[in-house]
Design a protein around this motif. Structure first.
Motif, PDB file in Angstrom:
ATOM      1  N   LEU A   4       0.847  -1.188   0.000  1.00  0.00           N
ATOM      2  CA  LEU A   4       0.000   0.000   0.000  1.00  0.00           C
ATOM      3  C   LEU A   4       0.889   1.247   0.000  1.00  0.00           C
ATOM      4  CD1 LEU A   4      -2.072  -2.178   0.973  1.00  0.00           C
ATOM      5  CD2 LEU A   4      -3.059  -0.411   2.424  1.00  0.00           C
ATOM      6  N   PRO A   5       0.348   2.386  -0.450  1.00  0.00           N
ATOM      7  CA  PRO A   5       1.107   3.641  -0.321  1.00  0.00           C
ATOM      8  C   PRO A   5       1.452   3.889   1.152  1.00  0.00           C
ATOM      9  CG  PRO A   5      -0.830   3.935  -1.708  1.00  0.00           C
ATOM     10  CD  PRO A   5      -0.960   2.579  -1.091  1.00  0.00           C
ATOM     11  N   SER A   6       2.392   4.780   1.400  1.00  0.00           N
ATOM     12  CA  SER A   6       2.801   5.087   2.776  1.00  0.00           C
ATOM     13  C   SER A   6       1.632   5.702   3.551  1.00  0.00           C
ATOM     14  CB  SER A   6       3.966   6.072   2.776  1.00  0.00           C
ATOM     15  OG  SER A   6       3.516   7.343   2.314  1.00  0.00           O
ATOM     16  N   GLU A   7       1.720   5.637   4.892  1.00  0.00           N
ATOM     17  CA  GLU A   7       0.666   6.227   5.713  1.00  0.00           C
ATOM     18  C   GLU A   7       0.527   7.724   5.434  1.00  0.00           C
ATOM     19  OE1 GLU A   7       0.978   5.309   9.847  1.00  0.00           O
ATOM     20  OE2 GLU A   7       0.848   3.145   9.532  1.00  0.00           O
ATOM     21  N   ARG A   8       1.663   8.397   5.208  1.00  0.00           N
ATOM     22  CA  ARG A   8       1.615   9.833   4.902  1.00  0.00           C
ATOM     23  C   ARG A   8       0.829  10.082   3.600  1.00  0.00           C
ATOM     24  NH1 ARG A   8       5.027  14.382   5.895  1.00  0.00           N
ATOM     25  NH2 ARG A   8       6.440  13.051   7.088  1.00  0.00           N
ATOM     26  N   ALA A   9       1.128   9.264   2.570  1.00  0.00           N
ATOM     27  CA  ALA A   9       0.452   9.427   1.277  1.00  0.00           C
ATOM     28  C   ALA A   9      -1.044   9.131   1.403  1.00  0.00           C
ATOM     29  CB  ALA A   9       1.082   8.512   0.233  1.00  0.00           C
ATOM     30  N   LEU A  10      -1.385   8.099   2.175  1.00  0.00           N
ATOM     31  CA  LEU A  10      -2.803   7.751   2.359  1.00  0.00           C
ATOM     32  C   LEU A  10      -3.532   8.838   3.158  1.00  0.00           C
ATOM     33  CD1 LEU A  10      -2.543   3.915   3.083  1.00  0.00           C
ATOM     34  CD2 LEU A  10      -3.596   4.977   1.077  1.00  0.00           C
ATOM     35  N   SER A  11      -2.867   9.387   4.176  1.00  0.00           N
ATOM     36  CA  SER A  11      -3.469  10.479   4.961  1.00  0.00           C
ATOM     37  C   SER A  11      -3.778  11.666   4.064  1.00  0.00           C
ATOM     38  CB  SER A  11      -2.524  10.934   6.080  1.00  0.00           C
ATOM     39  OG  SER A  11      -2.299   9.903   6.993  1.00  0.00           O
ATOM     40  N   ASP A  12      -2.818  11.999   3.202  1.00  0.00           N
ATOM     41  CA  ASP A  12      -3.021  13.127   2.270  1.00  0.00           C
ATOM     42  C   ASP A  12      -4.157  12.826   1.293  1.00  0.00           C
ATOM     43  OD1 ASP A  12      -0.969  14.428   3.515  1.00  0.00           O
ATOM     44  OD2 ASP A  12       0.533  14.011   1.964  1.00  0.00           O
ATOM     45  N   HIS A  13      -4.171  11.582   0.787  1.00  0.00           N
ATOM     46  CA  HIS A  13      -5.181  11.201  -0.211  1.00  0.00           C
ATOM     47  C   HIS A  13      -6.594  11.313   0.363  1.00  0.00           C
ATOM     48  CE1 HIS A  13      -7.032   9.045  -3.555  1.00  0.00           C
ATOM     49  NE2 HIS A  13      -7.636   8.265  -2.661  1.00  0.00           N
ATOM     50  N   PHE A  14      -6.760  10.868   1.633  1.00  0.00           N
ATOM     51  CA  PHE A  14      -8.097  10.887   2.240  1.00  0.00           C
ATOM     52  C   PHE A  14      -8.344  12.162   3.061  1.00  0.00           C
ATOM     53  CE2 PHE A  14      -7.504   6.241   1.647  1.00  0.00           C
ATOM     54  CZ  PHE A  14      -8.641   5.982   0.896  1.00  0.00           C
ATOM     55  N   SER A  15      -7.368  13.094   3.022  1.00  0.00           N
ATOM     56  CA  SER A  15      -7.483  14.363   3.774  1.00  0.00           C
ATOM     57  C   SER A  15      -7.877  14.108   5.228  1.00  0.00           C
ATOM     58  CB  SER A  15      -8.518  15.292   3.119  1.00  0.00           C
ATOM     59  OG  SER A  15      -8.190  15.515   1.771  1.00  0.00           O
ATOM     60  N   THR A  16      -7.113  13.244   5.867  1.00  0.00           N
ATOM     61  CA  THR A  16      -7.435  12.881   7.250  1.00  0.00           C
ATOM     62  C   THR A  16      -6.161  12.835   8.083  1.00  0.00           C
ATOM     63  OG1 THR A  16      -8.670  11.300   8.600  1.00  0.00           O
ATOM     64  CG2 THR A  16      -7.235  10.361   6.916  1.00  0.00           C
ATOM     65  N   THR A  17      -6.338  12.649   9.368  1.00  0.00           N
ATOM     66  CA  THR A  17      -5.176  12.577  10.267  1.00  0.00           C
ATOM     67  C   THR A  17      -4.593  11.169  10.245  1.00  0.00           C
ATOM     68  OG1 THR A  17      -6.481  11.886  12.173  1.00  0.00           O
ATOM     69  CG2 THR A  17      -6.255  14.260  11.801  1.00  0.00           C
ATOM     70  N   ARG A  18      -3.339  11.074  10.685  1.00  0.00           N
ATOM     71  CA  ARG A  18      -2.679   9.765  10.753  1.00  0.00           C
ATOM     72  C   ARG A  18      -3.406   8.851  11.749  1.00  0.00           C
ATOM     73  NH1 ARG A  18       2.921   8.438   9.580  1.00  0.00           N
ATOM     74  NH2 ARG A  18       3.056  10.419   8.492  1.00  0.00           N
ATOM     75  N   ILE A  19      -3.953   9.438  12.817  1.00  0.00           N
ATOM     76  CA  ILE A  19      -4.662   8.642  13.845  1.00  0.00           C
ATOM     77  C   ILE A  19      -5.905   7.980  13.240  1.00  0.00           C
ATOM     78  CG2 ILE A  19      -6.010   8.792  15.986  1.00  0.00           C
ATOM     79  CD1 ILE A  19      -4.060  11.062  16.834  1.00  0.00           C
ATOM     80  N   THR A  20      -6.689   8.763  12.501  1.00  0.00           N
ATOM     81  CA  THR A  20      -7.909   8.220  11.868  1.00  0.00           C
ATOM     82  C   THR A  20      -7.541   7.162  10.829  1.00  0.00           C
ATOM     83  OG1 THR A  20      -9.089  10.296  12.217  1.00  0.00           O
ATOM     84  CG2 THR A  20      -9.973   8.821  10.543  1.00  0.00           C
TER      85      THR A  20
END
Length: 236
Positions: free
Chosen positions: A30-46
């Protein structure tokens, strides 16, 4: 349902659909957590809450320091079939490998002595192995052998099937077997070998084997990744 829970549900649904359509790389990363957070416009915690839910469903898994991956199909395991690990994988069109962590004589724990019907403090042969399906470590196993029946086995190629080795070198064939299965958390040793976080869930199988003469010959302590195994038993 709060806003963060709505976001978690949306992320889970979107990633599940992407997994189903094979949208990720060939190795399933999967893409990195940072990339996924940016993609879904959400926090790393969520995001991590969503990833944790998908992991609990067995859809994805995390490797320490490597990231998140799509879980491959589970290996089907029928304890009543006397097939060894490599043959079981081959029958399901999968590739199996075995790595020896170490092999030596050691003083057995009280539990192992009881399983092998040996006096407390007995010395046994201990073989620790890591087993892979399609290059992914799925099983950490400790084999404890009664040394009376397996002299010289430490000189053999222990990356192959012990079942075949017992038969070829010692004319010993499996007879009765006892299984104990419990869900557990991985030990530090098993976690390190399987490249997952310490305390990750696992299926712990203890297998005590007798030979064709009904002698207790060995016992295996198997720690399976919980998302790698499908127990399937049919009893007539």
């Amino acid at each position: 349902m709060g806003e963060s829970q709505t976001t978690v549900a949306v992320i889970c649904k979107a990633l599940s659909e992407s997994i189903a359509t094979g949208a990720f790389s060939a190795e399933g990363r999967l893409p990195s957590e940072r990339a996924l957070s940016d993609h879904f416009s959400t926090t790393r915690i969520t995001l991590r809450e969503a990833l944790g839910q998908l992991e609990a469903q067995g859809l994805i898994y995390r490797e320490v320091r490597r990231g998140w991956f799509v879980s491959p199909p589970r290996i089907v395991y029928n304890p009543l079939q006397r097939s060894h690990f490599h043959a079981m994988a081959k029958d399901q069109g999968r590739d199996a490998q075995t790595e020896v962590i170490d092999a030596k004589y050691c003083v057995a724990s009280e539990t192992v002595c009881q399983k092998l019907l040996l006096p407390s403090g007995s010395e046994v042969i201990c073989i620790r192995r890591l087993r892979y399906i399609d290059k992914r470590p799925v099983l950490y196993v400790e084999h404890y052998l009664n040394p009376l029946y397996f002299q010289g086995i430490l000189d053999a190629d222990l990356t192959t099937s012990l079942t075949d080795l017992y038969a070829a070198r010692y004319d010993i064939h499996y007879g009765r077997v006892r299984f104990d299965m419990v869900p557990t958390l991985l030990s530090e040793q098993a976690s390190r070998a399987l490249r997952v976080a310490s305390g990750s869930p696992a299926l712990f199988i203890t297998r005590t084997n007798r030979d064709q003469h009904d002698r207790v010959i060995d016992c295996d302590l198997e720690y399976w990744r919980y998302d790698a195994l499908h127990i399937d038993v049919e009893v007539n």
